[in-house]
Structure formats: structure tokens, C-alpha cells
Design an enzyme around this catalytic site. Sequence first.
Site, PDB file in Angstrom:
ATOM      1  N   ALA A  72       0.819  -1.226   0.000  1.00  0.00           N
ATOM      2  CA  ALA A  72       0.000   0.000   0.000  1.00  0.00           C
ATOM      3  C   ALA A  72       0.847   1.267   0.000  1.00  0.00           C
ATOM      4  CB  ALA A  72      -0.936  -0.005   1.206  1.00  0.00           C
ATOM      5  N   TYR A 112      10.266 -12.916 -13.971  1.00  0.00           N
ATOM      6  CA  TYR A 112       9.103 -12.108 -13.546  1.00  0.00           C
ATOM      7  C   TYR A 112       7.834 -12.720 -14.142  1.00  0.00           C
ATOM      8  CZ  TYR A 112       5.750  -8.367 -12.917  1.00  0.00           C
ATOM      9  OH  TYR A 112       4.611  -7.656 -12.571  1.00  0.00           O
ATOM     10  N   VAL A 172       1.579  -0.153 -16.190  1.00  0.00           N
ATOM     11  CA  VAL A 172       1.035   0.878 -15.309  1.00  0.00           C
ATOM     12  C   VAL A 172       2.204   1.744 -14.834  1.00  0.00           C
ATOM     13  CG1 VAL A 172      -0.429   1.305 -13.302  1.00  0.00           C
ATOM     14  CG2 VAL A 172      -0.504  -0.941 -14.425  1.00  0.00           C
ATOM     15  N   PHE A 178       7.231   0.726 -10.309  1.00  0.00           N
ATOM     16  CA  PHE A 178       7.579  -0.626 -10.764  1.00  0.00           C
ATOM     17  C   PHE A 178       8.889  -0.660 -11.550  1.00  0.00           C
ATOM     18  CE2 PHE A 178       7.284  -3.844 -14.130  1.00  0.00           C
ATOM     19  CZ  PHE A 178       6.978  -4.994 -13.428  1.00  0.00           C
TER      20      PHE A 178
HETATM   21  P1  NDP Z   1       5.290  -0.262  -6.960  1.00  0.00           P
HETATM   22  O1  NDP Z   1       6.752  -0.507  -6.994  1.00  0.00           O
HETATM   23  O2  NDP Z   1       4.812   1.131  -7.121  1.00  0.00           O
HETATM   24  O3  NDP Z   1       4.678  -0.874  -5.618  1.00  0.00           O
HETATM   25  C1  NDP Z   1       5.080  -2.122  -5.120  1.00  0.00           C
HETATM   26  C2  NDP Z   1       4.536  -2.295  -3.712  1.00  0.00           C
HETATM   27  O4  NDP Z   1       4.891  -3.602  -3.238  1.00  0.00           O
HETATM   28  C3  NDP Z   1       5.107  -1.285  -2.729  1.00  0.00           C
HETATM   29  O5  NDP Z   1       4.093  -0.796  -1.893  1.00  0.00           O
HETATM   30  C4  NDP Z   1       6.100  -2.093  -1.923  1.00  0.00           C
HETATM   31  O6  NDP Z   1       6.156  -1.628  -0.589  1.00  0.00           O
HETATM   32  C5  NDP Z   1       5.480  -3.501  -1.962  1.00  0.00           C
HETATM   33  N1  NDP Z   1       6.499  -4.519  -1.781  1.00  0.00           N
HETATM   34  C6  NDP Z   1       7.502  -4.847  -2.621  1.00  0.00           C
HETATM   35  N2  NDP Z   1       8.289  -5.780  -2.084  1.00  0.00           N
HETATM   36  C7  NDP Z   1       7.758  -6.060  -0.865  1.00  0.00           C
HETATM   37  C8  NDP Z   1       8.129  -6.936   0.182  1.00  0.00           C
HETATM   38  N3  NDP Z   1       9.210  -7.730   0.087  1.00  0.00           N
HETATM   39  N4  NDP Z   1       7.371  -6.979   1.302  1.00  0.00           N
HETATM   40  C9  NDP Z   1       6.308  -6.179   1.416  1.00  0.00           C
HETATM   41  N5  NDP Z   1       5.881  -5.333   0.467  1.00  0.00           N
HETATM   42  C10 NDP Z   1       6.621  -5.268  -0.657  1.00  0.00           C
HETATM   43  O7  NDP Z   1       4.669  -1.185  -8.092  1.00  0.00           O
HETATM   44  P2  NDP Z   1       3.168  -1.430  -8.605  1.00  0.00           P
HETATM   45  O8  NDP Z   1       2.198  -0.663  -7.831  1.00  0.00           O
HETATM   46  O9  NDP Z   1       3.193  -1.280 -10.068  1.00  0.00           O
HETATM   47  O10 NDP Z   1       3.043  -2.992  -8.296  1.00  0.00           O
HETATM   48  C11 NDP Z   1       2.010  -3.553  -7.508  1.00  0.00           C
HETATM   49  C12 NDP Z   1       1.659  -4.921  -8.071  1.00  0.00           C
HETATM   50  O11 NDP Z   1       1.174  -4.767  -9.399  1.00  0.00           O
HETATM   51  C13 NDP Z   1       2.842  -5.888  -8.179  1.00  0.00           C
HETATM   52  O12 NDP Z   1       2.415  -7.175  -7.797  1.00  0.00           O
HETATM   53  C14 NDP Z   1       3.201  -5.856  -9.660  1.00  0.00           C
HETATM   54  O13 NDP Z   1       3.815  -7.048 -10.071  1.00  0.00           O
HETATM   55  C15 NDP Z   1       1.821  -5.680 -10.252  1.00  0.00           C
HETATM   56  N6  NDP Z   1       1.762  -5.165 -11.613  1.00  0.00           N
HETATM   57  C16 NDP Z   1       2.367  -3.982 -11.949  1.00  0.00           C
HETATM   58  C17 NDP Z   1       2.292  -3.508 -13.253  1.00  0.00           C
HETATM   59  C18 NDP Z   1       2.985  -2.267 -13.696  1.00  0.00           C
HETATM   60  O14 NDP Z   1       3.199  -2.100 -14.917  1.00  0.00           O
HETATM   61  N7  NDP Z   1       3.333  -1.346 -12.815  1.00  0.00           N
HETATM   62  C19 NDP Z   1       1.514  -4.246 -14.272  1.00  0.00           C
HETATM   63  C20 NDP Z   1       0.950  -5.475 -13.810  1.00  0.00           C
HETATM   64  C21 NDP Z   1       1.049  -5.888 -12.534  1.00  0.00           C
HETATM   65  P3  NDP Z   1       7.478  -1.433   0.291  1.00  0.00           P
HETATM   66  O15 NDP Z   1       8.616  -1.175  -0.642  1.00  0.00           O
HETATM   67  O16 NDP Z   1       7.151  -0.285   1.191  1.00  0.00           O
HETATM   68  O17 NDP Z   1       7.593  -2.716   1.029  1.00  0.00           O
HETATM   69  C1  8X3 Z   2       4.060  -5.454 -15.216  1.00  0.00           C
HETATM   70  C2  8X3 Z   2       3.756  -5.357 -16.654  1.00  0.00           C
HETATM   71  O1  8X3 Z   2       4.750  -5.735 -18.980  1.00  0.00           O
HETATM   72  O2  8X3 Z   2       6.117  -4.548 -17.373  1.00  0.00           O
HETATM   73  O3  8X3 Z   2       3.558  -6.627 -14.675  1.00  0.00           O
HETATM   74  O4  8X3 Z   2       5.762  -6.921 -17.149  1.00  0.00           O
HETATM   75  S1  8X3 Z   2       5.170  -5.668 -17.573  1.00  0.00           S
END
Ligand code: NDP
Ligand code: 8X3
Length: 256
Positions: A10, A151, A184, A188
Amino acid sequence: MTKTAFITGATSGIGMATAKLLATKNIQLVLCGRRTDRLEALQQELSAITKVTTLAFDVRDKDAINQAIASLPQAFSTLDILINNAGNAHGLDFIQNGNSDDWDAMIDINVKGLLYVTRAILPAMLKRNSGHIINIGSTAGKEVYPKGNVYCASKHAVDAISQGMRIDLNGTGIKVGAINPGMVQTEFSEVRFKGDVNRADTVYQGFTPLYPEDVAAVIWFALSRPPHVNIADLTVMCLDQASSVVINKQIVRSEK
Ligand code: NDP
Ligand code: 8X3
């Protein structure tokens, strides 16, 4: 009655946008992540709208997860909604050049972390015969792209686990769904490229990607369906994306 949502990841991106949206829907929040400063700031912001508590733990640490959940105040102890969102990509390399620490991180966080959190929360949902679990998958869980190898494997695992959970929990009253976003713009890519912001920015240049709020809206759509409807599996991409590798990018040249 007011529901309570437990959101992992979050502190950023999709998880943070989801927390902000659910706060406006009269849902109490348990916000999770490792970065306590961000958790505190978000709690302060959203407490004006709904009841919020925070839990700081690494999803790789099973004991920390169990302790954190056991420590929840009574007012947050009934968890109606679980959003398994925490996760990231670490690195973008051909398999022959892959870094095994990156592989460990992706499998431990995206796959095992999701399992540990789910295992800790499910028993109480089963006792009540109700609950809603949404796993954040990805288009990377539906196809594979160059250098995406591990991944993509981790997100294919999320896809399989979501299907397996839905089968195993059939008849229990618990909904299980997967939301699979395409690209998104969040932190990431910054995480994937180990803090290289310039490289991360180029990923989203030349087209309009999804924003975290777009995914949060889809999550709310799934959560707000009537009791008999379960959004089992939903893929969402921006208009400019057709697949992991087909993206309508306009190349902007700064000089002739
Ligand atoms: P962000 O990097 O913005 O957010 C990732 C979140 O995951 C952070 O809040 C981070 O919190 C938390 N996190 C990461 N590692 C850990 C850990 N070891 N323990 C606890 N919390 C953790 O990325 P997104 O919002 O884009 O990603 C969220 C989800 O969406 C992921 O599962 C990602 O794979 C998925 N996703 C993302 C896409 C994209 O293009 N961005 C597309 C498709 C899916 P903190 O570092 O504070 O622990
Ligand atoms: C994140 C989307 O295409 O960067 O899950 O792997 S992509």
C-alpha cells in the site's frame, strides 16, 4: 456494515491508489508495506475519511506476517477483503545473464509472499464463510516477453494460484479473483532498474500507459459486484498496448 480491507504493497502505485479509493467507499483499511514513513503518511491522510491501521512487514517473512496479523486491534480483526498486491520485477535480463538474487526476490515476494499472506488470513474467512481475495497478476502472467523470464514465471504462478484458490475455495462463500494489468506507470520500473529513474521513465514514454488509479477503479468494480457475481479473471491494458511487446509508441525526436 463497514468492511475491512487488508492491502499489501500500500506504500506505492496500485496499492496506494486502491487504498485511497477504498477509503472513499466506507471501507476500513489495514495498510501494509515495509516503508513505515509512507505507511504513517498514508494513514494520516486517509484517517480523515475512514478507520486506518498499518502493519509493517516483509511478505517474505512468514513469522513477521503472522505476528503482524495477530497484533491487529480488535476493530480491524475481521478481514473481509484481501488485496494481494505487493510485488515487483527485479532486473530485466536474458536468462543466461540473470542474477539469482533477482530471481530469488521475485519468486519469494511475488509468489511465496502472496501465499504466506493468504495462508495467514484465510482461516478466519473460512470460519465466517465469507471473504473476497483479489490477487494482482499481470499481462506478464498471461504471456512471456524477452528478458521477462522469471518475472513472467512469477506472475504465471499467481495466475495458477488464483485458479487453484478459486477451485479449492469453491462452495465456501469466499470470492477469489485475479486482476491482470498491462503497463502501469508506478515505481515498478524504478524498482526493476534498481533506482535508475531515467531508464524507468523511458518505459512509459511515447504512449499513454495505465495509471494506478485506473487499476484501483477495476479493483473496486470487482469488489462492488453483487454477492452472486465473482470477477474471476480480468485483464486490463491501456489503449496503446495490444500485448507485452506490441505497444503503439510515438517516437519523439528532439532534433532533426
Ligand atoms: P510499486 O513498486 O509502485 O509498488 C510495489 C509495492 O509492493 C510497494 O508498496 C512495496 O512496498 C510492496 N512490496 C515490494 N516488495 C515487498 C516486500 N518484500 N514486502 C512487502 N511489500 C513489498 O509497483 P506497482 O504498484 O506497479 O506494483 C504492484 C503490483 O502490481 C505488483 O504485484 C506488480 O507485479 C503488479 N503489476 C504492476 C504492473 C505495472 O506495470 N506497474 C503491471 C501489472 C502488474 P514497500 O517497498 O514499502 O515494502
Ligand atoms: C508489469 C507489466 O509488462 O512490465 O507486470 O511486465 S510488464
